[in-house]
Scaffold this motif. Structure first.
Motif, PDB file in Angstrom:
ATOM      1  N   MET A   1      56.347 -76.296  52.091  1.00 35.86           N
ATOM      2  CA  MET A   1      57.470 -75.716  51.363  1.00 35.86           C
ATOM      3  C   MET A   1      57.746 -76.502  50.081  1.00 35.86           C
ATOM      4  SD  MET A   1      61.355 -74.675  52.502  1.00 35.86           S
ATOM      5  CE  MET A   1      60.857 -73.276  53.514  1.00 35.86           C
ATOM      6  N   LYS A   2      57.670 -77.823  50.162  1.00 37.34           N
ATOM      7  CA  LYS A   2      57.880 -78.651  48.959  1.00 37.34           C
ATOM      8  C   LYS A   2      56.844 -78.302  47.895  1.00 37.34           C
ATOM      9  CE  LYS A   2      60.073 -82.558  51.247  1.00 37.34           C
ATOM     10  NZ  LYS A   2      59.886 -83.923  51.765  1.00 37.34           N
ATOM     11  N   ASN A   3      55.595 -78.119  48.320  1.00 33.85           N
ATOM     12  CA  ASN A   3      54.532 -77.738  47.378  1.00 33.85           C
ATOM     13  C   ASN A   3      54.796 -76.366  46.775  1.00 33.85           C
ATOM     14  OD1 ASN A   3      53.129 -80.124  47.800  1.00 33.85           O
ATOM     15  ND2 ASN A   3      51.759 -79.246  49.333  1.00 33.85           N
TER      16      ASN A   3
ATOM     17  N   LEU B   1      58.391 -73.635  40.500  1.00 34.60           N
ATOM     18  CA  LEU B   1      59.068 -74.172  39.314  1.00 34.60           C
ATOM     19  C   LEU B   1      58.095 -74.373  38.159  1.00 34.60           C
ATOM     20  CD1 LEU B   1      61.589 -76.619  41.003  1.00 34.60           C
ATOM     21  CD2 LEU B   1      62.060 -74.358  40.022  1.00 34.60           C
ATOM     22  N   THR B   2      56.864 -74.747  38.459  1.00 32.24           N
ATOM     23  CA  THR B   2      55.842 -74.861  37.424  1.00 32.24           C
ATOM     24  C   THR B   2      55.550 -73.498  36.810  1.00 32.24           C
ATOM     25  OG1 THR B   2      54.832 -76.806  38.438  1.00 32.24           O
ATOM     26  CG2 THR B   2      53.421 -75.507  36.979  1.00 32.24           C
ATOM     27  N   CYS B   3      55.412 -72.489  37.655  1.00 30.58           N
ATOM     28  CA  CYS B   3      55.121 -71.137  37.176  1.00 30.58           C
ATOM     29  C   CYS B   3      56.295 -70.595  36.362  1.00 30.58           C
ATOM     30  CB  CYS B   3      54.793 -70.224  38.351  1.00 30.58           C
ATOM     31  SG  CYS B   3      54.102 -68.633  37.837  1.00 30.58           S
TER      32      CYS B   3
ATOM     33  N   MET C   1      64.325 -71.357  48.756  1.00 33.97           N
ATOM     34  CA  MET C   1      63.756 -72.407  49.612  1.00 33.97           C
ATOM     35  C   MET C   1      64.608 -73.670  49.550  1.00 33.97           C
ATOM     36  SD  MET C   1      59.635 -71.929  49.206  1.00 33.97           S
ATOM     37  CE  MET C   1      59.608 -71.437  47.471  1.00 33.97           C
ATOM     38  N   LEU C   2      65.073 -74.028  48.374  1.00 29.89           N
ATOM     39  CA  LEU C   2      65.892 -75.235  48.222  1.00 29.89           C
ATOM     40  C   LEU C   2      67.207 -75.158  48.995  1.00 29.89           C
ATOM     41  CD1 LEU C   2      65.239 -75.970  44.464  1.00 29.89           C
ATOM     42  CD2 LEU C   2      64.701 -77.512  46.363  1.00 29.89           C
TER      43      LEU C   2
END
Length: 110
Positions: free
Chosen positions: A8-10, A16-18, A60-61
């Motif tokens: 999930m962290k990945n 966020l990168t996308c 997810m956060l």
């Protein structure tokens, strides 16, 4: 307290990168190049991709069980955005970010 898996962290990191890549590429690179890069369907898809990635990370956060539905949609939109960016060309970093996010989100949606 909910503990977050490495997967999930990945996925959050990939989302966020996308988000960052799609938004900055659309508002910088695409607007500067014009032509095919500024066609409304392409820019709308990039904005939709950025927003669904941001939303997926958010769900997810906060630990929402609804993240699976959001991630499923995110994977679909990211895959479509990656194809569109590759079709238009000169947008490989965006296409790669979209593909990485799509793959992560598919796993989270499963």
């Amino acid at each position: 307290m909910h503990t977050m898996s490495t997967e999930m962290k990945n996925c959050i990191a990939n989302c966020l990168t996308c988000y960052s890549e799609c938004l900055s590429m659309a508002m910088g690179h695409c607007l500067e190049l014009g032509g095919e890069h500024t066609r409304p369907p392409h820019l709308k898809l990039m904005m939709a991709c950025a927003e669904i990635c941001r939303t997926s990370a958010h769900f997810m956060l906060i630990g929402s069980d609804h993240h699976k539905h959001i991630c499923r949609e995110c994977a679909e939109i990211c895959a479509q955005c990656a194809e569109d960016c590759e079709h238009i060309g000169d947008m490989q970093s965006c296409a790669d970010a979209c593909r990485n996010c799509a793959e992560s989100c598919r796993k989270m949606a499963a």
